[in-house]
Enzyme design. Structure first.
Site, mmCIF file in Angstrom:
data_model
loop_
_atom_site.group_PDB
_atom_site.id
_atom_site.type_symbol
_atom_site.label_atom_id
_atom_site.label_comp_id
_atom_site.label_asym_id
_atom_site.label_seq_id
_atom_site.Cartn_x
_atom_site.Cartn_y
_atom_site.Cartn_z
ATOM 1 N N CYS A 36 0.848 -1.189 0.000
ATOM 2 C CA CYS A 36 0.000 0.000 0.000
ATOM 3 C C CYS A 36 0.885 1.241 0.000
ATOM 4 O O CYS A 36 2.023 1.202 0.466
ATOM 5 C CB CYS A 36 -0.875 -0.041 1.264
ATOM 6 S SG CYS A 36 -1.894 1.415 1.556
ATOM 7 N N GLY A 37 0.373 2.341 -0.491
ATOM 8 C CA GLY A 37 1.112 3.597 -0.429
ATOM 9 C C GLY A 37 1.428 4.013 1.001
ATOM 10 O O GLY A 37 2.375 4.766 1.245
#
Length: 158
Positions: A36-37
């Site tokens: 995930c970012g």
């Protein structure tokens, strides 16, 4: 009335962990993901854990694959990723759902205690719930909230 300590969750190693094990501690419960970012937040979460563990604080990580398939690995892969990439020492639990019909009961409780800006549903990875020493949910933080940005709130509870 149910509380955080009334739940049990499975560790990444497959052990049932009653959350009473953390009774009397300040907790930050987070739904995590490896791709995930926001995944780099593992570094800040680990720093909080290391800085405050001796004062009765723990981060509890709950991998979740419900948002963009960003936690596709099995327990072994998740553990290896967390240990090798971020040197995570805080407790990590088995992958859970945080929304929907298969949602882990702990997350149902957390969401009912502290609704988010757009309702109770968790919108993305790295949503964080702050729990005081008595097991009360006292804060909910968006995925964009950085671990360092929560430091003052955590210290106030220690």
């Amino acid at each position: 009335m149910a509380g955080v300590y009334d739940f049990t969750a499975q560790s990444l190693a497959g052990e049932d962990v009653p959350l009473t094990r953390f009774e009397g501690q300040v907790l930050l419960i987070v739904n995590t993901a490896s791709a995930c970012g926001f995944t780099p937040q593992y570094k800040g979460l680990e720093q909080l854990h290391r800085d405050f563990a001796a004062r009765g604080f723990a981060v509890l990580g709950f991998p979740c694959n419900q948002f963009g398939g960003q936690e596709p690995g099995d327990a072994r892969q998740i553990a290896e990723f967390c240990e090798t990439k971020y040197d995570v020492t805080f407790p990590m639990f088995a992958k859970v759902d945080v929304n929907g019909s298969q949602m882990h009961p702990l997350f149902n409780y957390l969401k009912n205690e502290k609704s988010g800006l757009l309702g109770s549903s968790i919108k993305w990875n790295f949503t964080k719930f702050l729990v005081d020493r008595s097991g009360r949910v006292v804060g909910r933080y968006a995925p964009t909230a950085t671990p360092d940005g929560m430091r003052k709130d955590i210290e106030a509870l220690l």
